[in-house]
Design a protein around this motif. Structure first.
Motif, PDB file in Angstrom:
ATOM      1  N   LEU A  67     -16.280  22.139   2.553  1.00  0.00           N
ATOM      2  CA  LEU A  67     -15.267  22.960   3.530  1.00  0.00           C
ATOM      3  C   LEU A  67     -14.554  22.228   4.443  1.00  0.00           C
ATOM      4  O   LEU A  67     -13.332  22.423   4.736  1.00  0.00           O
ATOM      5  N   VAL A  68     -15.284  20.906   4.766  1.00  0.00           N
ATOM      6  CA  VAL A  68     -14.346  20.033   5.935  1.00  0.00           C
ATOM      7  C   VAL A  68     -13.147  19.459   5.035  1.00  0.00           C
ATOM      8  O   VAL A  68     -12.045  19.199   5.487  1.00  0.00           O
ATOM      9  N   LEU A  69     -13.644  18.818   4.017  1.00  0.00           N
ATOM     10  CA  LEU A  69     -12.435  18.198   3.136  1.00  0.00           C
ATOM     11  C   LEU A  69     -11.243  19.021   2.749  1.00  0.00           C
ATOM     12  O   LEU A  69     -10.369  18.783   2.695  1.00  0.00           O
ATOM     13  N   THR A  70     -11.907  20.399   2.342  1.00  0.00           N
ATOM     14  CA  THR A  70     -10.716  21.204   1.820  1.00  0.00           C
ATOM     15  C   THR A  70      -9.896  21.606   2.999  1.00  0.00           C
ATOM     16  O   THR A  70      -8.530  21.812   2.844  1.00  0.00           O
ATOM     17  N   GLY A  71     -10.377  21.998   4.117  1.00  0.00           N
ATOM     18  CA  GLY A  71      -9.444  22.219   5.279  1.00  0.00           C
ATOM     19  C   GLY A  71      -8.468  21.114   5.802  1.00  0.00           C
ATOM     20  O   GLY A  71      -7.511  21.402   5.826  1.00  0.00           O
ATOM     21  N   TYR A  72      -8.950  19.749   5.413  1.00  0.00           N
ATOM     22  CA  TYR A  72      -8.273  18.713   5.700  1.00  0.00           C
ATOM     23  C   TYR A  72      -7.083  18.658   4.625  1.00  0.00           C
ATOM     24  O   TYR A  72      -5.997  18.371   4.856  1.00  0.00           O
ATOM     25  N   LEU A  73      -7.366  18.742   3.287  1.00  0.00           N
ATOM     26  CA  LEU A  73      -6.409  18.907   2.444  1.00  0.00           C
ATOM     27  C   LEU A  73      -5.214  19.769   2.613  1.00  0.00           C
ATOM     28  O   LEU A  73      -4.054  19.710   2.100  1.00  0.00           O
ATOM     29  N   GLY A  97     -20.739  12.330  -8.644  1.00  0.00           N
ATOM     30  CA  GLY A  97     -21.366  13.214  -8.136  1.00  0.00           C
ATOM     31  C   GLY A  97     -22.453  13.831  -8.395  1.00  0.00           C
ATOM     32  O   GLY A  97     -23.317  14.129  -7.469  1.00  0.00           O
ATOM     33  N   LEU A  98     -23.051  13.855  -9.394  1.00  0.00           N
ATOM     34  CA  LEU A  98     -24.199  14.344 -10.079  1.00  0.00           C
ATOM     35  C   LEU A  98     -25.275  13.268  -9.772  1.00  0.00           C
ATOM     36  O   LEU A  98     -26.329  13.603  -9.453  1.00  0.00           O
ATOM     37  N   LEU A  99     -24.784  11.814  -9.740  1.00  0.00           N
ATOM     38  CA  LEU A  99     -25.780  10.780  -9.404  1.00  0.00           C
ATOM     39  C   LEU A  99     -26.175  10.934  -7.925  1.00  0.00           C
ATOM     40  O   LEU A  99     -27.041  10.835  -7.283  1.00  0.00           O
ATOM     41  N   LEU A 100     -24.924  11.384  -7.065  1.00  0.00           N
ATOM     42  CA  LEU A 100     -25.102  11.496  -5.543  1.00  0.00           C
ATOM     43  C   LEU A 100     -26.127  12.797  -5.467  1.00  0.00           C
ATOM     44  O   LEU A 100     -27.016  12.576  -4.386  1.00  0.00           O
ATOM     45  N   LEU A 101     -25.891  13.797  -5.857  1.00  0.00           N
ATOM     46  CA  LEU A 101     -26.674  14.978  -6.074  1.00  0.00           C
ATOM     47  C   LEU A 101     -28.208  14.429  -6.085  1.00  0.00           C
ATOM     48  O   LEU A 101     -28.814  15.290  -5.417  1.00  0.00           O
ATOM     49  N   THR A 200     -10.016  11.104  -2.797  1.00  0.00           N
ATOM     50  CA  THR A 200     -10.143  11.811  -4.119  1.00  0.00           C
ATOM     51  C   THR A 200     -11.690  11.625  -4.344  1.00  0.00           C
ATOM     52  O   THR A 200     -12.192  12.701  -4.974  1.00  0.00           O
ATOM     53  N   SER A 201     -12.167  10.475  -4.498  1.00  0.00           N
ATOM     54  CA  SER A 201     -13.747  10.017  -4.665  1.00  0.00           C
ATOM     55  C   SER A 201     -14.638  11.300  -4.132  1.00  0.00           C
ATOM     56  O   SER A 201     -15.376  11.755  -4.395  1.00  0.00           O
ATOM     57  N   LEU A 202     -14.158  11.277  -2.615  1.00  0.00           N
ATOM     58  CA  LEU A 202     -14.969  12.066  -1.699  1.00  0.00           C
ATOM     59  C   LEU A 202     -15.099  13.397  -2.007  1.00  0.00           C
ATOM     60  O   LEU A 202     -15.812  14.326  -2.181  1.00  0.00           O
ATOM     61  N   PHE A 203     -13.891  13.878  -2.463  1.00  0.00           N
ATOM     62  CA  PHE A 203     -13.741  15.379  -3.151  1.00  0.00           C
ATOM     63  C   PHE A 203     -14.512  15.740  -4.377  1.00  0.00           C
ATOM     64  O   PHE A 203     -15.291  16.633  -4.119  1.00  0.00           O
TER      65      PHE A 203
END
Length: 307
Positions: A67-73, A97-101, A200-203
């Motif tokens: 939500l935060v990142l989409t709002g910024y984009l 993303g899966l490894l971070l999850l 991009t990586s964060l998204f």
């Protein structure tokens, strides 16, 4: 805290090629910031995990992130915002993303029953795994002085953990799953995130986590009390901010250099654990912290001298 657009190096209009070079001191600074933000995030997570399923907290962390990142984009506008969605390796970004999850899930399960500091000191062995795996996967070279410093740091971790009865407390095994996932996540960030903009990586890291956690969270859902909503929002904000600083750290410097600086989280973990949960660190914790900090500084000073 600086926003992604507060420096020319990380503005959305900066070409990725301009960022694709090592800046060791910037990498170290971003890793230190990531350590503090992770502790703030995990303090909020541990608080929520006392009353809610860790799976629900994981979901909140990733949905808040998105939500935060989409709002910024959206704020950036259609052109720059859409440019942030372009990646040189979509599959690689989803692997990240899966490894971070996976790392988040292991961590949040562990936080429910273990002190933050205990989880952290076990996870502090991840730089050793990063160093070992960075040799074949990233073609990085590590000199003998760095190896010695890492071993000293690992010795500090062992001192911090102390004797553990694995059979009486099987939850202590959860941080080892966190360690493996987090080490691979750091390496994949260095491998797949280097050509893309940090946002991009964060998204994509957030998107992968949000999609998978949203699919499973209905089975673990508990109604959220109104008074807990701000803490859920805080977890989402800290999730996005901590990952952005980690991405920048891995972009600006080799994994084997910056990863050991996460050892300094031990100071924040001890402070937050005492202030919010009444956890009192043992004297061995501070001895281990001294060894760990010395190892991290040595790694920075000896980089490139014995290759």
């Amino acid at each position: 805290m600086s926003t992604p657009s507060s420096t020319p190096d990380t503005t959305p209009l900066t070409p990725p090629q301009a960022l694709n070079r090592d800046r060791p001191m910037k990498g170290i600074a971003f890793m230190l910031a990531a350590g503090l933000l992770f502790c703030m995030l995990d303090t909020g997570v541990k608080t929520l995990a006392q009353d809610y399923s860790p799976v629900q907290v994981v979901w909140a962390r990733y949905v808040g992130h998105m939500l935060v990142l989409t709002g910024y984009l959206v704020y950036l506008g259609r052109g720059p915002g859409m440019a942030m969605l372009k990646t040189s390796s979509l599959g690689g970004q989803f692997v990240r993303g899966l490894l971070l999850l996976g790392a988040s899930t292991f961590a949040y399960l562990a936080f429910r029953t273990l002190p933050i500091l205990q989880v952290y000191v076990i996870n502090f062995s991840s730089p050793l795994l990063v160093t070992l795996l960075a040799i074949p996967l990233l073609k990085e070279r590590v000199g003998w002085r760095q190896w010695l410093a890492i071993l000293v740091g690992f010795g500090g971790v062992v001192i911090c953990v102390g004797p553990v009865d694995w059979r009486a407390n099987p939850a202590i095994l959860l941080p080892f799953g966190l360690t493996a996932c987090f080490a691979l996540y750091q390496l994949s960030t260095r491998r797949f995130g280097r050509e893309d903009h940090p946002l991009t990586s964060l998204f994509y890291a957030g998107l992968a986590g949000a999609l998978v956690s949203s699919a499973v969270v209905p089975a673990f859902w508990t109604p959220v009390a109104l008074g807990d909503l701000p803490l859920f929002v805080f977890v989402g904000l800290m999730g996005a901010a901590s990952q952005l600083t980690l991405i920048l750290a891995m972009r600006y410097a080799p994994a084997s250099l910056v990863s050991p600086f996460l050892y300094l989280q031990i100071v924040w973990a001890a402070l937050f654990g005492f202030l919010f949960f009444g956890d009192v660190p043992r004297p061995e914790t501070w001895i281990g912290a001294a060894l760990i900090s010395a190892a991290g500084i040595t790694l920075a000073l000896t980089r490139g001298r014995d290759r």
